[in-house]
Design a protein around this motif. Structure first.
Motif, PDB file in Angstrom:
ATOM      1  N   GLU A 131      35.250  45.309  29.283  1.00  0.00           N
ATOM      2  CA  GLU A 131      35.182  44.360  30.389  1.00  0.00           C
ATOM      3  C   GLU A 131      36.527  43.642  30.487  1.00  0.00           C
ATOM      4  O   GLU A 131      37.327  43.649  29.543  1.00  0.00           O
ATOM      5  CB  GLU A 131      34.060  43.335  30.162  1.00  0.00           C
ATOM      6  N   HIS A 153      47.577  38.410  37.082  1.00  0.00           N
ATOM      7  CA  HIS A 153      47.270  36.971  37.102  1.00  0.00           C
ATOM      8  C   HIS A 153      45.911  36.719  37.754  1.00  0.00           C
ATOM      9  O   HIS A 153      45.106  35.918  37.258  1.00  0.00           O
ATOM     10  CB  HIS A 153      48.373  36.228  37.863  1.00  0.00           C
ATOM     11  N   VAL A 154      45.640  37.412  38.868  1.00  0.00           N
ATOM     12  CA  VAL A 154      44.364  37.232  39.570  1.00  0.00           C
ATOM     13  C   VAL A 154      43.200  37.649  38.677  1.00  0.00           C
ATOM     14  O   VAL A 154      42.191  36.935  38.567  1.00  0.00           O
ATOM     15  CB  VAL A 154      44.367  38.044  40.881  1.00  0.00           C
ATOM     16  N   LEU A 155      43.325  38.800  38.010  1.00  0.00           N
ATOM     17  CA  LEU A 155      42.254  39.266  37.131  1.00  0.00           C
ATOM     18  C   LEU A 155      41.996  38.288  35.989  1.00  0.00           C
ATOM     19  O   LEU A 155      40.839  37.995  35.650  1.00  0.00           O
ATOM     20  CB  LEU A 155      42.619  40.635  36.553  1.00  0.00           C
ATOM     21  N   THR A 157      42.689  35.089  35.886  1.00  0.00           N
ATOM     22  CA  THR A 157      42.123  33.845  36.423  1.00  0.00           C
ATOM     23  C   THR A 157      40.629  33.990  36.661  1.00  0.00           C
ATOM     24  O   THR A 157      39.843  33.067  36.387  1.00  0.00           O
ATOM     25  CB  THR A 157      42.837  33.458  37.729  1.00  0.00           C
ATOM     26  N   ASP A 158      40.206  35.161  37.132  1.00  0.00           N
ATOM     27  CA  ASP A 158      38.777  35.417  37.338  1.00  0.00           C
ATOM     28  C   ASP A 158      37.975  35.255  36.050  1.00  0.00           C
ATOM     29  O   ASP A 158      36.792  34.890  36.080  1.00  0.00           O
ATOM     30  CB  ASP A 158      38.565  36.840  37.865  1.00  0.00           C
ATOM     31  N   GLN A 159      38.613  35.531  34.911  1.00  0.00           N
ATOM     32  CA  GLN A 159      37.938  35.460  33.609  1.00  0.00           C
ATOM     33  C   GLN A 159      38.176  34.139  32.885  1.00  0.00           C
ATOM     34  O   GLN A 159      37.818  33.999  31.723  1.00  0.00           O
ATOM     35  CB  GLN A 159      38.424  36.622  32.723  1.00  0.00           C
ATOM     36  N   GLY A 160      38.799  33.195  33.576  1.00  0.00           N
ATOM     37  CA  GLY A 160      39.110  31.917  32.938  1.00  0.00           C
ATOM     38  C   GLY A 160      40.247  32.027  31.944  1.00  0.00           C
ATOM     39  O   GLY A 160      40.386  31.182  31.053  1.00  0.00           O
ATOM     40  N   THR A 162      44.593  32.935  31.157  1.00  0.00           N
ATOM     41  CA  THR A 162      45.932  32.835  31.719  1.00  0.00           C
ATOM     42  C   THR A 162      46.808  33.911  31.079  1.00  0.00           C
ATOM     43  O   THR A 162      46.377  34.602  30.147  1.00  0.00           O
ATOM     44  CB  THR A 162      46.569  31.457  31.455  1.00  0.00           C
ATOM     45  N   ARG A 214      39.130  41.382  45.046  1.00  0.00           N
ATOM     46  CA  ARG A 214      39.924  40.359  44.363  1.00  0.00           C
ATOM     47  C   ARG A 214      41.288  40.144  45.002  1.00  0.00           C
ATOM     48  O   ARG A 214      41.818  39.041  44.994  1.00  0.00           O
ATOM     49  CB  ARG A 214      40.128  40.739  42.890  1.00  0.00           C
ATOM     50  N   TYR A 215      41.882  41.243  45.489  1.00  0.00           N
ATOM     51  CA  TYR A 215      43.283  41.137  45.911  1.00  0.00           C
ATOM     52  C   TYR A 215      43.591  42.173  46.980  1.00  0.00           C
ATOM     53  O   TYR A 215      43.298  43.355  46.820  1.00  0.00           O
ATOM     54  CB  TYR A 215      44.193  41.350  44.700  1.00  0.00           C
TER      55      TYR A 215
END
Length: 336
Positions: A131, A153-155, A157-160, A162, A214-215
């Motif tokens: 995952e 970065h987007v992925l 951020t989705d998982q909390g 950085t 997501r993007y």
């Protein structure tokens, strides 16, 4: 009598001169002007395909352009070539435009010609990545300053998470499949066709996380700052040719896939994996500006670019040529 013959001779010569002049004028009118030369730096990837179609189907030639396409592994490298003076126009996604703008580089975006969701993260299952949350503490390869870097970065951020929660490893796009297969990285964030190469290199060991909702990025034509004003007709002809290429791709899907497979040197089955994520369309809309601003904030916040105020992105957009071709496609606020 002799004077009369002289007059007739003069009139005949004069008539001949007129006939010759008319013939030369007609020949000049019928002879087309020489084609306008234009050098375009393009990404040798899915995002460069509409330009390759325009070349191979003769749409540039039909518009009176003598186009030279110079190929680069990524749009970032194509943009770098433009900034070095090696091309007047380049194809590039939005992230390199952001970094160039933050660095104060001179450029103008004259059109977006596609939106795309062909970015993916490919991971090794044998490194315990089932995952996206499993990326924490892993080594993730990417090409810095590209859309794939922002996608990572987007992925996260989705998982909390950085970028500090992973080890980001710079890997040039053409070397990513080999780095992943050799285990030098645990995952790679990249774009087609390199994402497909990574998956094939791992086989059943691959875990792929596509962009999905997501993007969604943009492929753009970026030019030297004075291009559309110094060569307005060339800019218009370029967009006309690209518009023809896009229409051809929509109406000749099997042929377009086959052409893409040939130009990228990949099997058609591989092209089919990401083909539907490329959505060719000429436009300049406000969503593009919003994405540029979001990526600029990311670049500044993460220290990838010097702390600075956001660039005036609308001022970097030159819609003059596209307004002449498709005025309804220009919806960016605050452009000249």
């Amino acid at each position: 009598m002799r004077a009369r013959r002289s007059i007739h001779w003069v009139l005949a010569v004069g008539a001949g001169v007129v006939v010759v002049a008319v013939a030369l004028a007609r020949l000049a009118w019928l002879t087309p002007p020489p084609p306008e030369p234009l050098v375009i730096a393009i990404a040798d990837s899915l995002l460069g395909v509409p330009l390759r179609v325009a070349e191979q189907e003769g749409f540039f030639t039909a518009q009176g352009l003598a186009v030279t396409l110079r190929l680069y592994p990524t749009g970032k490298l194509a943009l770098d070539a433009l900034l070095r003076g090696q091309a007047e126009v380049a194809t590039v996604a939005e992230t390199p435009v952001v970094f160039a703008a933050l660095a104060g580089e001179p450029l103008r975006v004259i059109a977006n010609y596609a939106s795309s969701g062909e970015t993916s993260l490919v991971a090794r299952a044998d490194r315990g990545i089932a995952e996206l949350a499993d990326l924490k503490g892993r080594r993730v390869g990417t090409s810095p300053g590209t859309t794939a870097h922002y996608f990572l970065h987007v992925l996260l951020t989705d998982q909390g998470l950085t970028e500090a929660d992973v080890a980001v490893v710079p890997v040039p796009a053409p070397e990513q499949a080999a780095a992943l297969a050799a285990g030098r990285v645990d995952a790679v964030s990249t774009f087609a066709p390199y994402s497909t190469q990574c998956r094939l290199a791992l086989g059943e060991n691959a875990r792929t996380f596509p962009a999905g909702l997501r993007y969604n990025g943009f492929a753009s034509l970026v030019a030297v700052p004075d291009f559309s004003h110094r060569r307005p007709e060339v800019a218009l002809r370029l967009l006309r040719a690209l518009d023809r290429a896009i229409l051809w791709m929509r109406g000749h899907d099997p042929q377009a896939r086959a052409l893409t497979a040939r130009t990228l040197g990949l099997p058609e089955a591989v092209i089919a994996e990401t083909w539907g994520r490329l959505r060719p369309n000429l436009a300049l809309d406000q969503g593009y500006v919003i994405l540029l601003q979001a990526q600029a904030r990311w670049a500044i916040a993460t220290g990838l670019a010097p702390a600075a105020a956001l660039p005036d992105f609308p001022a970097l957009i030159d819609p003059s040529a596209l307004r002449r071709l498709h005025p309804e496609s220009v919806t960016v606020i605050g452009t000249p």
